[in-house]
Scaffold this motif. Structure first.
Motif, PDB file in Angstrom:
ATOM      1  N   ASP A  83      26.250 -19.839  13.485  1.00 30.23           N
ATOM      2  CA  ASP A  83      26.095 -18.848  14.554  1.00 30.23           C
ATOM      3  C   ASP A  83      24.663 -18.330  14.615  1.00 30.23           C
ATOM      4  O   ASP A  83      24.058 -18.225  15.693  1.00 30.23           O
ATOM      5  CB  ASP A  83      27.049 -17.667  14.328  1.00 30.23           C
ATOM      6  N   ASP A  84      24.111 -17.987  13.451  1.00 26.82           N
ATOM      7  CA  ASP A  84      22.748 -17.443  13.412  1.00 26.82           C
ATOM      8  C   ASP A  84      21.724 -18.455  13.916  1.00 26.82           C
ATOM      9  O   ASP A  84      20.821 -18.116  14.695  1.00 26.82           O
ATOM     10  CB  ASP A  84      22.388 -17.022  11.986  1.00 26.82           C
ATOM     11  N   GLN A  85      21.846 -19.699  13.463  1.00 24.32           N
ATOM     12  CA  GLN A  85      20.872 -20.714  13.845  1.00 24.32           C
ATOM     13  C   GLN A  85      21.005 -21.094  15.312  1.00 24.32           C
ATOM     14  O   GLN A  85      19.993 -21.328  15.996  1.00 24.32           O
ATOM     15  CB  GLN A  85      21.028 -21.957  12.959  1.00 24.32           C
ATOM     16  N   ALA A  86      22.233 -21.164  15.824  1.00 23.80           N
ATOM     17  CA  ALA A  86      22.421 -21.467  17.241  1.00 23.80           C
ATOM     18  C   ALA A  86      21.856 -20.341  18.095  1.00 23.80           C
ATOM     19  O   ALA A  86      21.181 -20.591  19.110  1.00 23.80           O
ATOM     20  CB  ALA A  86      23.904 -21.674  17.544  1.00 23.80           C
ATOM     21  N   THR A  87      22.099 -19.101  17.694  1.00 18.93           N
ATOM     22  CA  THR A  87      21.563 -17.954  18.429  1.00 18.93           C
ATOM     23  C   THR A  87      20.042 -17.977  18.438  1.00 18.93           C
ATOM     24  O   THR A  87      19.407 -17.715  19.472  1.00 18.93           O
ATOM     25  CB  THR A  87      22.072 -16.640  17.803  1.00 18.93           C
ATOM     26  N   GLU A  88      19.446 -18.312  17.302  1.00 22.74           N
ATOM     27  CA  GLU A  88      17.981 -18.391  17.232  1.00 22.74           C
ATOM     28  C   GLU A  88      17.450 -19.465  18.176  1.00 22.74           C
ATOM     29  O   GLU A  88      16.417 -19.284  18.836  1.00 22.74           O
ATOM     30  CB  GLU A  88      17.547 -18.692  15.797  1.00 22.74           C
ATOM     31  N   ALA A  89      18.157 -20.605  18.246  1.00 20.55           N
ATOM     32  CA  ALA A  89      17.736 -21.676  19.153  1.00 20.55           C
ATOM     33  C   ALA A  89      17.807 -21.218  20.606  1.00 20.55           C
ATOM     34  O   ALA A  89      16.898 -21.489  21.402  1.00 20.55           O
ATOM     35  CB  ALA A  89      18.618 -22.909  18.945  1.00 20.55           C
ATOM     36  N   PHE A  90      18.859 -20.499  20.953  1.00 18.28           N
ATOM     37  CA  PHE A  90      18.984 -19.992  22.325  1.00 18.28           C
ATOM     38  C   PHE A  90      17.885 -18.984  22.634  1.00 18.28           C
ATOM     39  O   PHE A  90      17.317 -18.976  23.733  1.00 18.28           O
ATOM     40  CB  PHE A  90      20.358 -19.361  22.531  1.00 18.28           C
ATOM     41  N   GLN A  96      20.905 -25.837  26.160  1.00 14.99           N
ATOM     42  CA  GLN A  96      21.972 -26.811  26.011  1.00 14.99           C
ATOM     43  C   GLN A  96      22.452 -26.829  24.571  1.00 14.99           C
ATOM     44  O   GLN A  96      21.636 -26.797  23.635  1.00 14.99           O
ATOM     45  CB  GLN A  96      21.494 -28.224  26.354  1.00 14.99           C
ATOM     46  N   VAL A  97      23.772 -26.888  24.369  1.00 13.75           N
ATOM     47  CA  VAL A  97      24.320 -27.048  23.033  1.00 13.75           C
ATOM     48  C   VAL A  97      25.378 -28.140  23.078  1.00 13.75           C
ATOM     49  O   VAL A  97      26.193 -28.196  24.000  1.00 13.75           O
ATOM     50  CB  VAL A  97      24.914 -25.724  22.484  1.00 13.75           C
ATOM     51  N   VAL A  98      25.332 -29.026  22.096  1.00 20.58           N
ATOM     52  CA  VAL A  98      26.340 -30.068  21.935  1.00 20.58           C
ATOM     53  C   VAL A  98      27.021 -29.838  20.595  1.00 20.58           C
ATOM     54  O   VAL A  98      26.362 -29.839  19.549  1.00 20.58           O
ATOM     55  CB  VAL A  98      25.721 -31.476  21.981  1.00 20.58           C
ATOM     56  N   VAL A  99      28.315 -29.609  20.625  1.00 21.27           N
ATOM     57  CA  VAL A  99      29.085 -29.391  19.407  1.00 21.27           C
ATOM     58  C   VAL A  99      29.837 -30.672  19.089  1.00 21.27           C
ATOM     59  O   VAL A  99      30.722 -31.094  19.849  1.00 21.27           O
ATOM     60  CB  VAL A  99      30.064 -28.206  19.559  1.00 21.27           C
ATOM     61  N   LEU A 100      29.470 -31.310  18.009  1.00 26.30           N
ATOM     62  CA  LEU A 100      30.050 -32.588  17.604  1.00 26.30           C
ATOM     63  C   LEU A 100      31.222 -32.334  16.662  1.00 26.30           C
ATOM     64  O   LEU A 100      31.040 -31.831  15.559  1.00 26.30           O
ATOM     65  CB  LEU A 100      28.988 -33.438  16.904  1.00 26.30           C
ATOM     66  N   GLY A 115      23.615 -19.175  32.090  1.00 30.56           N
ATOM     67  CA  GLY A 115      22.904 -20.285  32.713  1.00 30.56           C
ATOM     68  C   GLY A 115      22.849 -21.522  31.849  1.00 30.56           C
ATOM     69  O   GLY A 115      22.366 -22.568  32.294  1.00 30.56           O
ATOM     70  N   GLY A 116      23.337 -21.425  30.603  1.00 32.12           N
ATOM     71  CA  GLY A 116      23.331 -22.565  29.700  1.00 32.12           C
ATOM     72  C   GLY A 116      24.574 -23.426  29.889  1.00 32.12           C
ATOM     73  O   GLY A 116      25.486 -23.101  30.633  1.00 32.12           O
ATOM     74  N   ARG A 117      24.585 -24.539  29.162  1.00 27.41           N
ATOM     75  CA  ARG A 117      25.708 -25.459  29.255  1.00 27.41           C
ATOM     76  C   ARG A 117      26.072 -25.950  27.850  1.00 27.41           C
ATOM     77  O   ARG A 117      25.197 -26.279  27.054  1.00 27.41           O
ATOM     78  CB  ARG A 117      25.338 -26.650  30.144  1.00 27.41           C
ATOM     79  N   ALA A 118      27.362 -25.968  27.570  1.00 29.51           N
ATOM     80  CA  ALA A 118      27.857 -26.410  26.276  1.00 29.51           C
ATOM     81  C   ALA A 118      28.730 -27.643  26.458  1.00 29.51           C
ATOM     82  O   ALA A 118      29.554 -27.711  27.385  1.00 29.51           O
ATOM     83  CB  ALA A 118      28.653 -25.297  25.599  1.00 29.51           C
ATOM     84  N   TYR A 119      28.559 -28.599  25.548  1.00 33.00           N
ATOM     85  CA  TYR A 119      29.351 -29.822  25.566  1.00 33.00           C
ATOM     86  C   TYR A 119      30.045 -29.939  24.206  1.00 33.00           C
ATOM     87  O   TYR A 119      29.379 -30.002  23.172  1.00 33.00           O
ATOM     88  CB  TYR A 119      28.461 -31.043  25.801  1.00 33.00           C
ATOM     89  N   GLY A 169      16.435 -35.211  28.837  1.00 28.22           N
ATOM     90  CA  GLY A 169      15.016 -34.889  28.728  1.00 28.22           C
ATOM     91  C   GLY A 169      14.731 -33.466  28.287  1.00 28.22           C
ATOM     92  O   GLY A 169      13.565 -33.106  28.097  1.00 28.22           O
ATOM     93  N   ARG A 170      15.774 -32.652  28.108  1.00 29.66           N
ATOM     94  CA  ARG A 170      15.574 -31.254  27.730  1.00 29.66           C
ATOM     95  C   ARG A 170      16.030 -31.021  26.306  1.00 29.66           C
ATOM     96  O   ARG A 170      16.999 -31.643  25.830  1.00 29.66           O
ATOM     97  CB  ARG A 170      16.367 -30.343  28.669  1.00 29.66           C
ATOM     98  N   PRO A 171      15.365 -30.114  25.569  1.00 28.78           N
ATOM     99  CA  PRO A 171      15.783 -29.828  24.187  1.00 28.78           C
ATOM    100  C   PRO A 171      17.221 -29.323  24.139  1.00 28.78           C
ATOM    101  O   PRO A 171      17.718 -28.706  25.086  1.00 28.78           O
ATOM    102  CB  PRO A 171      14.792 -28.747  23.740  1.00 28.78           C
ATOM    103  N   VAL A 172      17.860 -29.575  23.024  1.00 28.24           N
ATOM    104  CA  VAL A 172      19.266 -29.222  22.833  1.00 28.24           C
ATOM    105  C   VAL A 172      19.467 -28.834  21.384  1.00 28.24           C
ATOM    106  O   VAL A 172      18.728 -29.280  20.500  1.00 28.24           O
ATOM    107  CB  VAL A 172      20.175 -30.427  23.219  1.00 28.24           C
ATOM    108  N   VAL A 173      20.436 -27.992  21.136  1.00 35.22           N
ATOM    109  CA  VAL A 173      20.822 -27.728  19.757  1.00 35.22           C
ATOM    110  C   VAL A 173      22.161 -28.424  19.514  1.00 35.22           C
ATOM    111  O   VAL A 173      23.118 -28.237  20.265  1.00 35.22           O
ATOM    112  CB  VAL A 173      20.913 -26.205  19.456  1.00 35.22           C
TER     113      VAL A 173
END
Length: 290
Positions: A83-90, A96-100, A115-119, A169-173
């Motif tokens: 949670d902390d690291q994802a929040t820092e990235a945002f 963009q976030v991709v949860v594998l 305005g973001g998008r999660a996959y 082409g855009r950065p993602v976490v």
């Protein structure tokens, strides 16, 4: 609901722990996840609600740790770290976030910026199960979240994501929490090959189980080893800490940090005044794309 394979059914335990944590006072609570209990089966919600009483929470933690010492604390701390690291990235501008291997985790619903998008990628049975739970809980899957069924061993993750609007082409976490141990080495490397295509400045958060545990148990977790490694043969891939940097470098990533039990105690438990054991079987890695 759709019947799920054995590896998919392991999603319930971590979410039950996250849900029970919501009964800790705010100053002691490690994660805030008001959605967790609503995604659990009705049969488990009563057990979680009983955790409003501290004695019941203590009993459940003790019962969990009897089977696998420190596993309750490890799950809470790894979720807090992600949670902390994802929040820092945002906060740094990544949208963009991709949860594998998302399972029932609610991070994409809770933390994705406006305005973001999660996959969320997971086994098809897990995805269908989660879709039904979210519809029951909220009436629909949040508009910013895309639930995508995949098999990490065989599917083209890049192609699947592109079909759902992912912008390469855009950065993602990327968040890859508690998944790698369930894959073969070939499956892990196939996923890393996909991740090697990420835009510069992207971030990767992933956990791994220690190879020495998979090779022979130990760490005081005999019951866990017998169930997941010997009997059910669900855990198949592990690493030694010193192998991580080289593995990532071969796919264009730079390791920035590894954390485990000691770091969790110092960052999260001690400041919260919590005396909670944490298993050392699993470590979390934060990396950046060159």
């Amino acid at each position: 609901m759709t019947r799920r394979p054995a590896a998919a059914q392991t999603a319930l335990g971590p979410m039950m722990i996250a849900a029970a944590e919501q009964y800790e006072p705010p100053g002691r609570r490690l994660i805030d996840d008001g959605l967790a209990i609503g995604l659990l089966p009705v049969s488990l919600r009563a057990a979680v609600r009983a955790c409003r009483w501290p004695a019941v929470r203590r009993w459940m933690i003790a019962a969990s740790d009897k089977r696998a010492p420190g596993i309750w604390g490890a799950v809470l701390c790894r979720k807090r770290y992600a949670d902390d690291q994802a929040t820092e990235a945002f906060q740094a501008g990544i949208t963009q976030v991709v949860v594998l291997g998302a399972g029932l985790d609610t991070r994409a619903c809770r933390l994705t910026p406006s305005g973001g998008r999660a996959y969320e990628l997971d086994l098809p049975a897990n995805v269908e199960d989660k879709r039904q739970r979210l519809q029951t809980l909220s009436g629909a899957v949040p508009e910013h979240v895309r639930l995508i069924g995949v098999d990490f061993e065989i599917d083209d993750l890049g192609g699947v994501l592109a079909e759902h609007g992912f912008q390469t082409g855009r950065p993602v976490v990327f968040v890859w929490e508690a998944v790698t141990q369930y894959l073969t080495e070939e499956g892990v490397r196939a996923t890393l090959a996909f991740l090697s295509q990420a835009a510069a400045g992207s971030r990767l958060l992933f956990t791994y189980v220690l190879r020495d545990f998979l090779d022979g148990g130990g760490h005081g977790a005999t019951a866990l080893y017998e169930e997941f490694v010997v009997k059910r043969r669900l855990w198949r891939f592990g690493l030694a800490p010193g192998e991580v940097s080289g593995l990532l470098a071969s796919y264009g990533w730079v390791e920035r940090e590894q954390v485990g039990a000691a770091e969790y105690q110092a960052r999260y438990l001690e400041p919260a005044g919590r005396e909670l054991p944490v298993s050392d079987l699993e470590r979390f890695v934060y990396a950046e794309k060159r």
